[in-house]
Design a protein around this motif. Structure first.
Motif, PDB file in Angstrom:
ATOM      1  N   ILE A  74       0.828  -1.205   0.000  1.00  0.00           N
ATOM      2  CA  ILE A  74       0.000   0.000   0.000  1.00  0.00           C
ATOM      3  C   ILE A  74       0.860   1.252   0.000  1.00  0.00           C
ATOM      4  N   LEU A  75       1.889   1.276   0.836  1.00  0.00           N
ATOM      5  CA  LEU A  75       2.748   2.462   0.893  1.00  0.00           C
ATOM      6  C   LEU A  75       3.539   2.642  -0.392  1.00  0.00           C
ATOM      7  N   SER A  76       3.864   1.548  -1.056  1.00  0.00           N
ATOM      8  CA  SER A  76       4.646   1.635  -2.302  1.00  0.00           C
ATOM      9  C   SER A  76       3.818   2.131  -3.474  1.00  0.00           C
ATOM     10  N   ARG A  77       2.529   2.289  -3.299  1.00  0.00           N
ATOM     11  CA  ARG A  77       1.694   2.843  -4.367  1.00  0.00           C
ATOM     12  C   ARG A  77       1.895   4.350  -4.529  1.00  0.00           C
ATOM     13  N   SER A  78       2.584   4.943  -3.586  1.00  0.00           N
ATOM     14  CA  SER A  78       2.780   6.394  -3.619  1.00  0.00           C
ATOM     15  C   SER A  78       3.855   6.782  -4.621  1.00  0.00           C
ATOM     16  N   PRO A  79       3.504   7.465  -5.714  1.00  0.00           N
ATOM     17  CA  PRO A  79       4.532   7.932  -6.653  1.00  0.00           C
ATOM     18  C   PRO A  79       5.491   8.921  -5.999  1.00  0.00           C
ATOM     19  N   GLU A  80       4.966   9.724  -5.053  1.00  0.00           N
ATOM     20  CA  GLU A  80       5.816  10.712  -4.372  1.00  0.00           C
ATOM     21  C   GLU A  80       6.936  10.029  -3.594  1.00  0.00           C
ATOM     22  N   MET A  81       6.631   8.879  -2.998  1.00  0.00           N
ATOM     23  CA  MET A  81       7.667   8.166  -2.251  1.00  0.00           C
ATOM     24  C   MET A  81       8.744   7.629  -3.190  1.00  0.00           C
ATOM     25  N   HIS A  82       8.340   7.110  -4.328  1.00  0.00           N
ATOM     26  CA  HIS A  82       9.310   6.609  -5.305  1.00  0.00           C
ATOM     27  C   HIS A  82      10.193   7.743  -5.812  1.00  0.00           C
ATOM     28  N   VAL A  83       9.579   8.891  -6.093  1.00  0.00           N
ATOM     29  CA  VAL A  83      10.347  10.052  -6.553  1.00  0.00           C
ATOM     30  C   VAL A  83      11.327  10.490  -5.478  1.00  0.00           C
ATOM     31  N   TRP A  84      10.884  10.463  -4.223  1.00  0.00           N
ATOM     32  CA  TRP A  84      11.759  10.900  -3.131  1.00  0.00           C
ATOM     33  C   TRP A  84      12.985   9.986  -3.036  1.00  0.00           C
ATOM     34  N   ALA A 102     -10.630  24.051   3.829  1.00  0.00           N
ATOM     35  CA  ALA A 102     -10.337  24.417   2.446  1.00  0.00           C
ATOM     36  C   ALA A 102      -9.930  23.219   1.608  1.00  0.00           C
ATOM     37  N   SER A 103      -9.656  22.082   2.248  1.00  0.00           N
ATOM     38  CA  SER A 103      -9.210  20.909   1.522  1.00  0.00           C
ATOM     39  C   SER A 103     -10.391  20.051   1.108  1.00  0.00           C
ATOM     40  N   PRO A 104     -10.396  19.527  -0.112  1.00  0.00           N
ATOM     41  CA  PRO A 104     -11.487  18.653  -0.543  1.00  0.00           C
ATOM     42  C   PRO A 104     -11.533  17.334   0.200  1.00  0.00           C
ATOM     43  N   LEU A 105     -10.452  16.959   0.845  1.00  0.00           N
ATOM     44  CA  LEU A 105     -10.423  15.697   1.572  1.00  0.00           C
ATOM     45  C   LEU A 105     -11.126  15.777   2.925  1.00  0.00           C
ATOM     46  N   GLY A 106     -11.356  16.997   3.417  1.00  0.00           N
ATOM     47  CA  GLY A 106     -12.073  17.148   4.680  1.00  0.00           C
ATOM     48  C   GLY A 106     -11.303  16.576   5.849  1.00  0.00           C
ATOM     49  N   GLU A 107     -11.949  15.701   6.650  1.00  0.00           N
ATOM     50  CA  GLU A 107     -11.320  15.132   7.849  1.00  0.00           C
ATOM     51  C   GLU A 107     -10.558  13.867   7.487  1.00  0.00           C
ATOM     52  N   ARG A 108      -9.318  13.787   7.961  1.00  0.00           N
ATOM     53  CA  ARG A 108      -8.478  12.625   7.677  1.00  0.00           C
ATOM     54  C   ARG A 108      -7.709  12.237   8.936  1.00  0.00           C
ATOM     55  N   ALA A 109      -7.546  10.931   9.126  1.00  0.00           N
ATOM     56  CA  ALA A 109      -6.650  10.434  10.154  1.00  0.00           C
ATOM     57  C   ALA A 109      -5.254  10.360   9.556  1.00  0.00           C
ATOM     58  N   PHE A 110      -4.237  10.637  10.375  1.00  0.00           N
ATOM     59  CA  PHE A 110      -2.888  10.527   9.827  1.00  0.00           C
ATOM     60  C   PHE A 110      -1.885  10.156  10.905  1.00  0.00           C
ATOM     61  N   SER A 111      -0.739   9.733  10.433  1.00  0.00           N
ATOM     62  CA  SER A 111       0.334   9.308  11.331  1.00  0.00           C
ATOM     63  C   SER A 111       1.669   9.566  10.647  1.00  0.00           C
ATOM     64  N   LEU A 112       2.678   9.872  11.451  1.00  0.00           N
ATOM     65  CA  LEU A 112       4.036   9.973  10.922  1.00  0.00           C
ATOM     66  C   LEU A 112       4.645   8.575  10.923  1.00  0.00           C
ATOM     67  N   ILE A 113       5.285   8.204   9.810  1.00  0.00           N
ATOM     68  CA  ILE A 113       5.834   6.859   9.696  1.00  0.00           C
ATOM     69  C   ILE A 113       7.278   6.913   9.206  1.00  0.00           C
ATOM     70  N   ARG A 114       8.001   5.806   9.436  1.00  0.00           N
ATOM     71  CA  ARG A 114       9.331   5.582   8.875  1.00  0.00           C
ATOM     72  C   ARG A 114       9.231   4.378   7.955  1.00  0.00           C
ATOM     73  N   PHE A 115       9.726   4.545   6.740  1.00  0.00           N
ATOM     74  CA  PHE A 115       9.606   3.471   5.758  1.00  0.00           C
ATOM     75  C   PHE A 115      10.951   3.238   5.097  1.00  0.00           C
ATOM     76  N   ALA A 116      11.401   1.993   5.079  1.00  0.00           N
ATOM     77  CA  ALA A 116      12.738   1.652   4.579  1.00  0.00           C
ATOM     78  C   ALA A 116      12.731   1.450   3.068  1.00  0.00           C
ATOM     79  N   ARG A 117      13.846   1.819   2.433  1.00  0.00           N
ATOM     80  CA  ARG A 117      13.989   1.617   0.985  1.00  0.00           C
ATOM     81  C   ARG A 117      13.866   0.132   0.630  1.00  0.00           C
ATOM     82  N   THR A 118      14.383  -0.753   1.479  1.00  0.00           N
ATOM     83  CA  THR A 118      14.346  -2.192   1.186  1.00  0.00           C
ATOM     84  C   THR A 118      12.922  -2.733   1.136  1.00  0.00           C
ATOM     85  N   ASP A 119      11.971  -2.033   1.735  1.00  0.00           N
ATOM     86  CA  ASP A 119      10.572  -2.483   1.706  1.00  0.00           C
ATOM     87  C   ASP A 119       9.797  -1.900   0.529  1.00  0.00           C
ATOM     88  N   LEU A 120      10.429  -1.029  -0.245  1.00  0.00           N
ATOM     89  CA  LEU A 120       9.743  -0.368  -1.350  1.00  0.00           C
ATOM     90  C   LEU A 120       9.501  -1.355  -2.495  1.00  0.00           C
TER      91      LEU A 120
END
Length: 316
Positions: A70-80, A283-301
């Protein structure tokens, strides 16, 4: 941040006293948002092993093998990771839609099994990772900047709404005046001499004149176009000076069992309490969202799926 604000609306810097007026209200927004961000829980390691041990990761994902996929679906993470070839891991903001649902299940209390027991389940979906950083401090600083920008965007949206309303009122005024002119012309010639439709025309004329007066009052309320920059600066300063009106973070505290069923405090069932932020950005179209700060390793990408990979599912 003032430079970032000028990028969002370059014309604002032409307003008289821009720097002097924006600096204190921008500092107000920065202080408020920084206070919220500093209270966020520390980043959590996100991987399959953490799903087994960390009640937060266990609650956010349905199965251990889903975490990396699921986390690897993020194009922004791959670009980073592509832009940081030496980085072994990234710190990121995991945003999720949260839903609560009432269900009926079976529950054993002592030696007695009770059927049709009402329960509340919590689920998380629409996982999004759009913001990554080199460290937790770097990530928190980026969050502050993004949220303050979002507050400023609310002010720009108000300005845009006023301009759109002005354009609509000007168009309405032109149409009303045209209708009034046509109605006046109908009273010329034999119509006026013979008195045909006199009462009907008079009623329509009064109605049109009333609408034109209301239109003029609405335009006056928006002010002169020559004063637009000053009014725009007023709007931006008001929004930045009251950041709590335009963003809010609430800490959600809840106790869950392994099936994401909400457990009441004091219950003897195996459960764990988790605390996570719920962000509201009007002002955001997403409205209310739950979120968390995470650490994700390159080897898991996991590599992003290619067009061929997607098409191969339909090949015989």
């Amino acid at each position: 941040m003032i430079e970032r604000l000028m990028v969002l609306s370059p014309a604002l810097k032409l307003a008289e006293g821009f720097q002097e007026r924006v600096t204190p209200v921008l500092a107000c927004s920065l202080d408020y948002v920084s206070g919220l961000v500093n209270e966020l829980p520390h980043a959590r390691v996100a991987n399959a092993a953490a799903w087994l041990d960390d009640p937060y990761i266990h609650a956010f994902f349905a199965a251990p093998d889903e975490v990396a996929h699921i986390l690897s679906r993020s194009p922004e993470m791959h670009v980073w990771f592509d832009n940081h070839p030496l980085a072994r891991e990234t710190y990121a903001v995991l945003s999720m839609a949260m839903s609560e649902r009432r269900v009926f299940g079976v529950e054993q209390i002592g030696d007695v099994v009770h059927a049709d027991v009402a329960r509340t389940t919590l689920s998380f979906d629409d996982h999004q990772v759009r913001l990554c950083g080199e460290s937790e401090d770097d990530l928190r600083e980026q969050i502050v900047q993004r949220v303050v920008e979002q507050i400023a965007l609310e002010g720009l949206a108000q300005i845009g709404a006023d301009e759109s309303r002005r354009d609509a009122l000007l168009q309405d005024r032109a149409l009303l005046k045209t209708r009034l002119q046509l109605l006046t012309r109908q009273g010329a010639g034999t119509h006026k001499m013979l008195g045909e439709r006199a009462s009907a025309n008079a009623a329509q004329r009064i109605g049109l004149e009333t609408e034109i007066e209301a239109n003029a009052r609405a335009l006056d309320a928006l002010g002169l176009q020559t004063d637009a920059l000053a009014r725009d600066l007023d709007v931006i300063c008001d929004v930045l000076g009251h950041p709590a009106r335009h963003t809010n973070v609430e800490m959600k505290r809840i106790r869950l069992n392994a099936m994401n069923v909400v457990i009441e405090a004091g219950a003897s069932q195996d459960s764990a309490e988790i605390v996570f932020p719920l962000a509201r950005l009007p002002a955001s179209p997403l409205g209310e969202r739950a979120f968390s700060l995470i650490r994700f390793a390159r080897t898991d990408l996991v590599p992003l799926p290619t067009v061929f990979d997607e098409d191969s599912r339909f090949m015989i």
